[in-house]
Design a protein around this motif. Structure first.
Motif, PDB file in Angstrom:
ATOM      1  N   PHE A 113       0.835  -1.198   0.000  1.00 20.16           N
ATOM      2  CA  PHE A 113       0.000   0.000   0.000  1.00 20.16           C
ATOM      3  C   PHE A 113       0.868   1.245   0.000  1.00 20.16           C
ATOM      4  CE2 PHE A 113       0.732  -0.630   4.500  1.00 20.16           C
ATOM      5  CZ  PHE A 113       0.934   0.659   4.981  1.00 20.16           C
ATOM      6  N   ILE A 114       0.269   2.344  -0.407  1.00 21.26           N
ATOM      7  CA  ILE A 114       0.884   3.670  -0.394  1.00 21.26           C
ATOM      8  C   ILE A 114      -0.145   4.619   0.206  1.00 21.26           C
ATOM      9  CG2 ILE A 114       1.726   5.592  -1.795  1.00 21.26           C
ATOM     10  CD1 ILE A 114       2.454   3.516  -3.949  1.00 21.26           C
ATOM     11  N   VAL A 115       0.285   5.476   1.131  1.00 17.70           N
ATOM     12  CA  VAL A 115      -0.566   6.522   1.687  1.00 17.70           C
ATOM     13  C   VAL A 115       0.165   7.834   1.469  1.00 17.70           C
ATOM     14  CG1 VAL A 115      -1.766   7.401   3.710  1.00 17.70           C
ATOM     15  CG2 VAL A 115      -1.386   4.951   3.464  1.00 17.70           C
ATOM     16  N   GLY A 116      -0.506   8.799   0.879  1.00 15.54           N
ATOM     17  CA  GLY A 116       0.118  10.097   0.613  1.00 15.54           C
ATOM     18  C   GLY A 116      -0.717  11.236   1.148  1.00 15.54           C
ATOM     19  N   GLY A 117      -0.040  12.328   1.474  1.00 17.55           N
ATOM     20  CA  GLY A 117      -0.708  13.541   1.929  1.00 17.55           C
ATOM     21  C   GLY A 117      -0.111  14.747   1.237  1.00 17.55           C
ATOM     22  N   ALA A 118      -0.969  15.620   0.713  1.00 17.87           N
ATOM     23  CA  ALA A 118      -0.520  16.825   0.020  1.00 17.87           C
ATOM     24  C   ALA A 118      -1.227  18.038   0.611  1.00 17.87           C
ATOM     25  CB  ALA A 118      -0.822  16.730  -1.471  1.00 17.87           C
ATOM     26  N   PRO A 119      -0.535  19.190   0.699  1.00 15.94           N
ATOM     27  CA  PRO A 119      -1.185  20.394   1.224  1.00 15.94           C
ATOM     28  C   PRO A 119      -2.355  20.813   0.342  1.00 15.94           C
ATOM     29  CG  PRO A 119       1.111  20.846   0.587  1.00 15.94           C
ATOM     30  CD  PRO A 119       0.842  19.419   0.306  1.00 15.94           C
ATOM     31  N   ILE A 120      -3.412  21.289   0.979  1.00 12.97           N
ATOM     32  CA  ILE A 120      -4.593  21.720   0.232  1.00 12.97           C
ATOM     33  C   ILE A 120      -4.331  23.056  -0.455  1.00 12.97           C
ATOM     34  CG2 ILE A 120      -7.000  22.452   0.459  1.00 12.97           C
ATOM     35  CD1 ILE A 120      -7.202  20.401   2.780  1.00 12.97           C
ATOM     36  N   THR A 121      -3.689  24.006   0.247  1.00 13.44           N
ATOM     37  CA  THR A 121      -3.388  25.326  -0.304  1.00 13.44           C
ATOM     38  C   THR A 121      -1.872  25.477  -0.409  1.00 13.44           C
ATOM     39  OG1 THR A 121      -5.356  26.198   0.791  1.00 13.44           O
ATOM     40  CG2 THR A 121      -3.784  27.801  -0.047  1.00 13.44           C
ATOM     41  N   LEU A 122      -1.364  25.706  -1.619  1.00  9.82           N
ATOM     42  CA  LEU A 122       0.083  25.740  -1.842  1.00  9.82           C
ATOM     43  C   LEU A 122       0.705  27.128  -1.836  1.00  9.82           C
ATOM     44  CD1 LEU A 122       0.341  23.050  -4.623  1.00  9.82           C
ATOM     45  CD2 LEU A 122       1.265  22.924  -2.323  1.00  9.82           C
ATOM     46  N   THR A 123      -0.086  28.180  -1.990  1.00 11.86           N
ATOM     47  CA  THR A 123       0.480  29.525  -2.077  1.00 11.86           C
ATOM     48  C   THR A 123      -0.327  30.508  -1.258  1.00 11.86           C
ATOM     49  OG1 THR A 123      -0.832  30.000  -4.051  1.00 11.86           O
ATOM     50  CG2 THR A 123       1.388  29.147  -4.413  1.00 11.86           C
ATOM     51  N   GLY A 124       0.263  31.663  -1.055  1.00 12.53           N
ATOM     52  CA  GLY A 124      -0.426  32.754  -0.376  1.00 12.53           C
ATOM     53  C   GLY A 124      -0.349  32.658   1.135  1.00 12.53           C
ATOM     54  N   PRO A 125      -0.984  33.614   1.801  1.00 11.97           N
ATOM     55  CA  PRO A 125      -0.927  33.641   3.265  1.00 11.97           C
ATOM     56  C   PRO A 125      -1.667  32.468   3.911  1.00 11.97           C
ATOM     57  CG  PRO A 125      -2.323  35.409   2.438  1.00 11.97           C
ATOM     58  CD  PRO A 125      -1.684  34.764   1.256  1.00 11.97           C
ATOM     59  N   GLY A 126      -2.569  31.843   3.206  1.00 11.56           N
ATOM     60  CA  GLY A 126      -3.304  30.695   3.740  1.00 11.56           C
ATOM     61  C   GLY A 126      -2.649  29.365   3.420  1.00 11.56           C
ATOM     62  N   GLN A 127      -1.386  29.384   2.973  1.00 12.54           N
ATOM     63  CA  GLN A 127      -0.679  28.165   2.597  1.00 12.54           C
ATOM     64  C   GLN A 127      -0.683  27.177   3.760  1.00 12.54           C
ATOM     65  OE1 GLN A 127       3.417  28.819   1.582  1.00 12.54           O
ATOM     66  NE2 GLN A 127       3.713  26.753   0.825  1.00 12.54           N
ATOM     67  N   THR A 128      -1.136  25.940   3.494  1.00 10.08           N
ATOM     68  CA  THR A 128      -1.245  24.949   4.563  1.00 10.08           C
ATOM     69  C   THR A 128      -0.026  24.051   4.677  1.00 10.08           C
ATOM     70  OG1 THR A 128      -2.437  23.449   3.076  1.00 10.08           O
ATOM     71  CG2 THR A 128      -3.760  24.908   4.474  1.00 10.08           C
ATOM     72  N   GLY A 129       0.881  24.105   3.721  1.00  7.44           N
ATOM     73  CA  GLY A 129       2.104  23.309   3.774  1.00  7.44           C
ATOM     74  C   GLY A 129       2.921  23.531   2.529  1.00  7.44           C
ATOM     75  N   SER A 130       4.195  23.157   2.599  1.00  5.96           N
ATOM     76  CA  SER A 130       5.052  23.317   1.427  1.00  5.96           C
ATOM     77  C   SER A 130       5.651  21.989   0.970  1.00  5.96           C
ATOM     78  CB  SER A 130       6.176  24.317   1.726  1.00  5.96           C
ATOM     79  OG  SER A 130       6.912  23.899   2.852  1.00  5.96           O
ATOM     80  N   ARG A 131       5.322  20.900   1.664  1.00  2.00           N
ATOM     81  CA  ARG A 131       5.831  19.577   1.290  1.00  2.00           C
ATOM     82  C   ARG A 131       4.696  18.567   1.293  1.00  2.00           C
ATOM     83  NH1 ARG A 131      10.427  18.100   5.404  1.00  2.00           N
ATOM     84  NH2 ARG A 131       8.911  18.902   6.862  1.00  2.00           N
ATOM     85  N   SER A 132       4.814  17.583   0.413  1.00  2.00           N
ATOM     86  CA  SER A 132       3.921  16.429   0.419  1.00  2.00           C
ATOM     87  C   SER A 132       4.638  15.288   1.128  1.00  2.00           C
ATOM     88  CB  SER A 132       3.571  16.006  -1.007  1.00  2.00           C
ATOM     89  OG  SER A 132       2.852  17.006  -1.653  1.00  2.00           O
TER      90      SER A 132
END
Length: 168
Positions: A113-132
């Motif tokens: 199996f593979i489980v992945g997580g990616a940030p919902i918002t990538l840019t701007g002041p509301g950026q939720t993360g910069s790495r997956s």
């Protein structure tokens, strides 16, 4: 002679400028702290889902993991058997979107199996993360510094903390 109490306009303007400078210094640090906390939570979620997948295979899946590579996200399945909470079962938590896919065992290939997580918002002041982030059957958590959707075909870098890879 009349005595005046209170602040002059100049004094008030100086105070407003000082508050503005302090805010300009503090707000970027606060946003960076929030992104960092979201990334830490994403790593924690992957550890939780990895444990849930292993438990599912041992108890419900007859050696196979929840979800299949044809597009079936295993997170609602894991939530349905109470191995993860319903919030994570919806595939969103702490500013990240998660997906869990598996390959069913055959006579020549073991289940994986593979489980992945990616940030919902990538840019701007509301950026939720910069790495997956990604975790596979072996339990090693990987990081993709590009952010966005995890590229499942590219080898990401191992997340290193204190000189060793983050493992379950």
């Amino acid at each position: 002679m009349k005595q005046s109490n209170g602040f002059s306009l100049i004094e008030l303007l100086i105070v407003v400028v000082i508050i503005g400078v302090i805010a300009a210094i503090a707000i970027p640090n606060l946003l960076a702290s929030r992104r960092s906390a979201n990334e830490g939570a994403a790593v924690s979620v992957l550890r939780t889902v990895h444990g849930a997948q292993v438990t599912y295979a041992a108890t419900y899946g007859q050696g196979n993991y929840a979800g299949d590579m044809s597009g079936g996200n295993g997170l609602p399945i894991l939530a349905g058997v109470s191995l993860i909470d319903s919030v994570l079962g919806s595939a969103y938590k702490s500013g990240y979107s998660f997906a869990s896919y598996s390959i069913t065992a055959t006579s020549t290939v073991p289940a994986t199996f593979i489980v992945g997580g990616a940030p919902i918002t990538l840019t701007g002041p509301g950026q939720t993360g910069s790495r997956s982030f990604l975790v596979a059957t072996d339990g090693v958590i990987y990081s993709d510094p590009v952010g966005g959707s995890m590229d499942w075909t590219r080898t990401p870098t191992i997340v290193v903390t204190g000189g060793s890879a983050i493992n379950n």
